[in-house]
Design a protein around this motif. Structure first.
Motif, PDB file in Angstrom:
ATOM      1  N   LEU A  28      -8.602 -32.369 -28.338  1.00 56.84           N
ATOM      2  CA  LEU A  28      -9.404 -31.454 -29.233  1.00 56.84           C
ATOM      3  C   LEU A  28      -8.384 -31.273 -30.433  1.00 56.84           C
ATOM      4  O   LEU A  28      -8.868 -30.964 -31.420  1.00 56.84           O
ATOM      5  N   ASN A  29      -6.946 -30.940 -30.019  1.00 56.39           N
ATOM      6  CA  ASN A  29      -6.067 -30.482 -31.334  1.00 56.39           C
ATOM      7  C   ASN A  29      -6.051 -31.661 -32.268  1.00 56.39           C
ATOM      8  O   ASN A  29      -5.936 -31.402 -33.354  1.00 56.39           O
ATOM      9  N   PHE A  30      -6.273 -33.028 -31.918  1.00 57.01           N
ATOM     10  CA  PHE A  30      -6.011 -33.916 -32.679  1.00 57.01           C
ATOM     11  C   PHE A  30      -7.370 -34.212 -33.418  1.00 57.01           C
ATOM     12  O   PHE A  30      -7.325 -34.346 -34.795  1.00 57.01           O
ATOM     13  N   GLU A  31      -8.634 -34.079 -32.730  1.00 58.33           N
ATOM     14  CA  GLU A  31      -9.703 -33.940 -33.548  1.00 58.33           C
ATOM     15  C   GLU A  31      -9.763 -32.644 -34.479  1.00 58.33           C
ATOM     16  O   GLU A  31     -10.269 -33.227 -35.820  1.00 58.33           O
ATOM     17  N   LEU A  32      -9.376 -31.709 -34.190  1.00 62.21           N
ATOM     18  CA  LEU A  32      -9.317 -30.654 -35.209  1.00 62.21           C
ATOM     19  C   LEU A  32      -8.584 -30.989 -36.506  1.00 62.21           C
ATOM     20  O   LEU A  32      -9.050 -30.669 -37.512  1.00 62.21           O
ATOM     21  N   GLY A  33      -7.301 -31.348 -36.152  1.00 61.16           N
ATOM     22  CA  GLY A  33      -6.381 -31.873 -37.174  1.00 61.16           C
ATOM     23  C   GLY A  33      -7.144 -32.816 -38.447  1.00 61.16           C
ATOM     24  O   GLY A  33      -7.219 -32.836 -39.423  1.00 61.16           O
ATOM     25  N   GLN A  34      -7.718 -33.875 -37.614  1.00 57.65           N
ATOM     26  CA  GLN A  34      -8.603 -34.911 -38.456  1.00 57.65           C
ATOM     27  C   GLN A  34      -9.705 -34.154 -39.145  1.00 57.65           C
ATOM     28  O   GLN A  34      -9.960 -34.353 -40.421  1.00 57.65           O
ATOM     29  N   VAL A  36      -9.911 -30.926 -40.448  1.00 61.32           N
ATOM     30  CA  VAL A  36      -8.932 -30.296 -41.319  1.00 61.32           C
ATOM     31  C   VAL A  36      -8.618 -31.103 -42.509  1.00 61.32           C
ATOM     32  O   VAL A  36      -8.755 -30.809 -43.811  1.00 61.32           O
ATOM     33  N   ARG A  37      -7.978 -32.299 -42.231  1.00 56.52           N
ATOM     34  CA  ARG A  37      -7.432 -33.167 -43.323  1.00 56.52           C
ATOM     35  C   ARG A  37      -8.775 -33.699 -43.946  1.00 56.52           C
ATOM     36  O   ARG A  37      -8.641 -34.043 -45.177  1.00 56.52           O
ATOM     37  N   GLN A  38      -9.840 -33.997 -43.563  1.00 55.87           N
ATOM     38  CA  GLN A  38     -11.313 -34.437 -44.236  1.00 55.87           C
ATOM     39  C   GLN A  38     -11.590 -33.412 -45.006  1.00 55.87           C
ATOM     40  O   GLN A  38     -12.846 -33.696 -45.978  1.00 55.87           O
ATOM     41  N   THR A  39     -11.336 -32.197 -44.962  1.00 54.71           N
ATOM     42  CA  THR A  39     -12.329 -30.962 -45.594  1.00 54.71           C
ATOM     43  C   THR A  39     -11.581 -31.112 -46.935  1.00 54.71           C
ATOM     44  O   THR A  39     -10.681 -31.860 -47.472  1.00 54.71           O
ATOM     45  N   ASN A  40     -12.307 -30.390 -47.912  1.00 56.12           N
ATOM     46  CA  ASN A  40     -12.078 -30.264 -49.253  1.00 56.12           C
ATOM     47  C   ASN A  40     -11.267 -29.166 -49.717  1.00 56.12           C
ATOM     48  O   ASN A  40     -11.649 -28.329 -50.492  1.00 56.12           O
ATOM     49  N   ILE A  41     -10.511 -28.718 -49.008  1.00 58.29           N
ATOM     50  CA  ILE A  41      -9.610 -27.410 -49.214  1.00 58.29           C
ATOM     51  C   ILE A  41      -8.530 -27.593 -49.885  1.00 58.29           C
ATOM     52  O   ILE A  41      -7.574 -28.410 -49.398  1.00 58.29           O
ATOM     53  N   PRO A  42      -8.210 -26.962 -50.805  1.00 56.94           N
ATOM     54  CA  PRO A  42      -6.966 -27.299 -51.574  1.00 56.94           C
ATOM     55  C   PRO A  42      -5.843 -26.806 -50.943  1.00 56.94           C
ATOM     56  O   PRO A  42      -5.715 -25.647 -50.152  1.00 56.94           O
ATOM     57  N   VAL A  43      -4.579 -27.442 -51.310  1.00 58.77           N
ATOM     58  CA  VAL A  43      -3.436 -26.793 -50.926  1.00 58.77           C
ATOM     59  C   VAL A  43      -2.611 -25.883 -51.921  1.00 58.77           C
ATOM     60  O   VAL A  43      -2.640 -26.422 -52.946  1.00 58.77           O
ATOM     61  N   ILE A  44      -2.778 -24.488 -51.627  1.00 54.89           N
ATOM     62  CA  ILE A  44      -2.042 -23.413 -52.610  1.00 54.89           C
ATOM     63  C   ILE A  44      -0.794 -22.934 -52.151  1.00 54.89           C
ATOM     64  O   ILE A  44      -1.043 -22.337 -51.190  1.00 54.89           O
ATOM     65  N   LYS A  45       0.023 -22.923 -52.970  1.00 58.02           N
ATOM     66  CA  LYS A  45       1.336 -22.458 -52.601  1.00 58.02           C
ATOM     67  C   LYS A  45       1.856 -21.445 -53.559  1.00 58.02           C
ATOM     68  O   LYS A  45       2.702 -20.412 -52.994  1.00 58.02           O
ATOM     69  N   ASP A  46       1.401 -21.273 -54.491  1.00 61.64           N
ATOM     70  CA  ASP A  46       1.771 -20.074 -55.821  1.00 61.64           C
ATOM     71  C   ASP A  46       0.858 -18.791 -55.355  1.00 61.64           C
ATOM     72  O   ASP A  46      -0.331 -19.070 -55.194  1.00 61.64           O
TER      73      ASP A  46
END
Length: 66
Positions: A28-34, A36-46
């Motif tokens: 389930l953790n593996f599938e959840l990670g996949q 999340v990676r396939q979503t269109n969520i931007p990585v925001i650090k600032d």
């Protein structure tokens, strides 16, 4: 030395001496990670970008990722 011992045990028992299958939780953790990676969520650090994304953003896709 460890690998030789492991190989001897495999030969003696005719199988790998431990379970290689994933647990349900690991799967389930593996599938959840996949997912999340396939979503269109931007990585925001600032912090200013976070404020903009959370407070001022009117577009569902973060203004086309600027």
């Amino acid at each position: 030395m460890l690998i030789n011992t492991l190989l001897k045990k495999v030969v003696a028992e005719g199988r790998v001496p431990f379970d290689l299958a994933q647990t349900k939780s690991e799967r389930l953790n593996f599938e959840l990670g996949q997912q999340v990676r396939q979503t269109n969520i931007p990585v925001i650090k600032d912090p200013r970008e976070v404020d903009h994304y959370l407070l001022e953003n009117s577009d569902a896709h973060y203004d086309a990722h600027q």
